[in-house]
Write an enzyme that holds these catalytic residues in place. Structure first.
Site, PDB file in Angstrom:
ATOM      1  N   GLY A 105       0.248   8.472  -8.638  1.00 15.96           N
ATOM      2  CA  GLY A 105       0.252   7.065  -8.218  1.00 15.96           C
ATOM      3  C   GLY A 105       0.960   6.206  -9.238  1.00 15.96           C
TER       4      GLY A 105
ATOM      5  N   MET B 130       0.877  -1.151   0.000  1.00 14.18           N
ATOM      6  CA  MET B 130       0.000   0.000   0.000  1.00 14.18           C
ATOM      7  C   MET B 130       0.926   1.215   0.000  1.00 14.18           C
ATOM      8  SD  MET B 130      -2.862   1.405  -0.099  1.00 14.18           S
ATOM      9  CE  MET B 130      -3.995   0.043  -0.005  1.00 14.18           C
TER      10      MET B 130
ATOM     11  N   GLU C 286      12.109  -6.973  -4.443  1.00 15.07           N
ATOM     12  CA  GLU C 286      11.436  -6.476  -3.239  1.00 15.07           C
ATOM     13  C   GLU C 286      10.860  -7.623  -2.409  1.00 15.07           C
ATOM     14  OE1 GLU C 286       9.681  -1.983  -3.178  1.00 15.07           O
ATOM     15  OE2 GLU C 286       8.345  -3.510  -3.978  1.00 15.07           O
TER      16      GLU C 286
ATOM     17  N   SER D 271       2.963   6.885 -18.405  1.00 14.43           N
ATOM     18  CA  SER D 271       2.501   6.550 -17.053  1.00 14.43           C
ATOM     19  C   SER D 271       2.725   7.668 -16.041  1.00 14.43           C
ATOM     20  CB  SER D 271       3.203   5.281 -16.555  1.00 14.43           C
ATOM     21  OG  SER D 271       4.543   5.569 -16.195  1.00 14.43           O
TER      22      SER D 271
ATOM     23  N   GLY E  52       3.797  -1.353  -4.999  1.00 13.51           N
ATOM     24  CA  GLY E  52       4.657  -2.533  -4.882  1.00 13.51           C
ATOM     25  C   GLY E  52       5.121  -2.868  -6.284  1.00 13.51           C
ATOM     26  N   LYS E  53       6.414  -3.155  -6.414  1.00 13.92           N
ATOM     27  CA  LYS E  53       6.961  -3.336  -7.769  1.00 13.92           C
ATOM     28  C   LYS E  53       6.313  -4.514  -8.497  1.00 13.92           C
ATOM     29  CE  LYS E  53      11.181  -1.051  -6.439  1.00 13.92           C
ATOM     30  NZ  LYS E  53      10.779   0.277  -6.924  1.00 13.92           N
ATOM     31  N   GLY E  54       6.027  -5.600  -7.747  1.00 11.85           N
ATOM     32  CA  GLY E  54       5.405  -6.767  -8.386  1.00 11.85           C
ATOM     33  C   GLY E  54       4.011  -6.429  -8.885  1.00 11.85           C
TER      34      GLY E  54
ATOM     35  N   GLY F  94       9.402   3.027 -13.856  1.00 10.21           N
ATOM     36  CA  GLY F  94      10.275   1.867 -14.115  1.00 10.21           C
ATOM     37  C   GLY F  94       9.457   0.584 -14.180  1.00 10.21           C
ATOM     38  N   ASP F  95       8.429   0.502 -13.337  1.00 10.90           N
ATOM     39  CA  ASP F  95       7.593  -0.702 -13.341  1.00 10.90           C
ATOM     40  C   ASP F  95       6.802  -0.799 -14.643  1.00 10.90           C
ATOM     41  OD1 ASP F  95       8.478  -1.309 -10.791  1.00 10.90           O
ATOM     42  OD2 ASP F  95       6.906  -0.125  -9.844  1.00 10.90           O
TER      43      ASP F  95
HETATM   44  O1  RIB Z   1       8.477   1.242  -8.098  1.00 11.71           O
HETATM   45  C1  RIB Z   1       7.527   1.975  -7.357  1.00 11.71           C
HETATM   46  C2  RIB Z   1       7.102   1.175  -6.181  1.00 11.71           C
HETATM   47  O2  RIB Z   1       8.201   1.026  -5.318  1.00 11.71           O
HETATM   48  C3  RIB Z   1       6.018   1.818  -5.347  1.00 11.71           C
HETATM   49  O3  RIB Z   1       4.721   1.498  -5.772  1.00 11.71           O
HETATM   50  C4  RIB Z   1       6.341   1.332  -3.945  1.00 11.71           C
HETATM   51  O4  RIB Z   1       5.400   0.446  -3.436  1.00 11.71           O
HETATM   52  C5  RIB Z   1       7.722   0.690  -4.032  1.00 11.71           C
HETATM   53  O5  RIB Z   1       7.634  -0.660  -4.016  1.00 11.71           O
END
Ligand code: RIB
Length: 301
Positions: A286, A12, A139, A281, A39-41, A250-251
């Site tokens: 967010g 979160m 992570e 993005s 979260g990266k995943g 990056g994600d």
């Molecule tokens: O890469 C961005 C993410 O890094 C964020 O959403 C945060 O949760 C961290 O994991």
């Protein structure tokens, strides 16, 4: 249909907007706070699924309100979260994101992500076996990532490792990686740990690629992204957009890259569309809100 499995973290994100980052020992006030799924995943899985490709997410959340909110949010995407593990008596991962106008700084408390052990891989081995691509980050415990990559390679699945946040990568793990996607800071850490950086990105990329038979792609924020192919570094600039929030860029890059690789695109085209997607993005607040759909992305190609 091609299939991608993403193994990684779910958090979160508590996004606090501030004029600037605090200095050591200083208290500053934030004008807004937003609770957003990250979260990266989870971010990378959403980026992949918006490409209209079959996507499964493997990871862990806690048995708490944030865990429930994350699952509810992700169930609105075309994403298979049926294999997520709900961990008792452990909090869901939380990321405190300090967001300024053009940048951010993040502190993560891993919580349930730390419980993502090799059992998660074993329980979902069929999903991994049937995938075209496995995408992972760092992570969650690195031993789990290594085990999943090893299994994927045994099954002939293409593997992508996004080494974020940076942790020292065991030599054995690299053997199971087909593509590695650090950002420039993470790449610097990879170099200083292993070979000693020359201070010049292109020289270092070529040097690293000589020593490792892994395709190297370095994301470089506003400078685009660079990759090594046939002993040469090529840089693809990013497109100009109005920046709202760079979290998750990056994600998005990694998710779209995984899609492009599953679709067997040339590396140049894969890096190009991943870069365009990452730029798009950052136009919304967010990590996930601004991730483009395949339809939107195609308008820019
Ligand atoms: O890469 C961005 C993410 O890094 C964020 O959403 C945060 O949760 C961290 O994991």
């Amino acid at each position: 249909m091609k299939k991608i499995v993403v193994l990684g973290s779910l958090n979160m994100d508590m996004v606090m907007t501030t004029e600037r980052l605090p200095m050591i020992g200083e208290t500053i006030c934030s004008d807004q706070i937003h609770y957003m799924v990250g979260g990266k995943g989870s971010n990378q899985a959403v980026a992949v699924s918006r490409m209209g490709i079959s996507t499964s997410l493997l990871g862990c959340v806690g048995n708490d309100a944030f865990g429930e909110r994350i699952q509810k949010h992700l169930s609105r995407e075309t994403l298979d979260i049926s294999s997520l593990n709900i961990i008792e008596d452990t909090p869901t991962g939380i990321a405190t994101v300090f967001k300024t106008k053009n940048n951010n700084a993040i502190v993560v408390n891993s919580g349930a992500n730390d419980c993502c052990d090799r059992r998660i891989v074993e329980e979902n081995i069929e999903i991994i076996k049937q995938a075209d691509v496995l995408l992972a980050q760092l992570e969650i415990p690195i031993e789990t990532v290594e085990y999943a990559l090893q299994k994927a390679k045994e099954f002939g699945v293409t593997t992508i490792l996004n080494p974020a946040p940076y942790k020292e990568i065991p030599i054995g793990l690299i053997e199971y990686v087909d593509y590695i996607t650090p950002n420039d800071t993470e790449f610097e850490s990879m170099m200083s740990g292993e070979l000693g950086s020359s201070g010049d990105l292109e020289t270092d990329m070529l040097e690293w690629s000589k020593q490792n038979s892994v395709k190297l792609i370095v994301t470089r924020s506003s400078q685009g992204s660079s990759y090594v192919e046939n002993g040469q570094v090529t840089t693809i600039p990013c497109i100009n957009v109005d920046v709202v929030d760079t979290t998750g860029a990056g994600d998005t890059f990694n998710g779209i890259l995984a899609y492009a690789i599953a679709e067997k695109m040339e590396l140049r085209d894969a890096v190009r569309i991943a870069g365009i997607g990452a730029s798009l993005s950052i136009r919304a607040l967010g990590a996930q809100s601004g991730m483009p759909s395949i339809k939107e992305l195609k308008k820019y190609l």
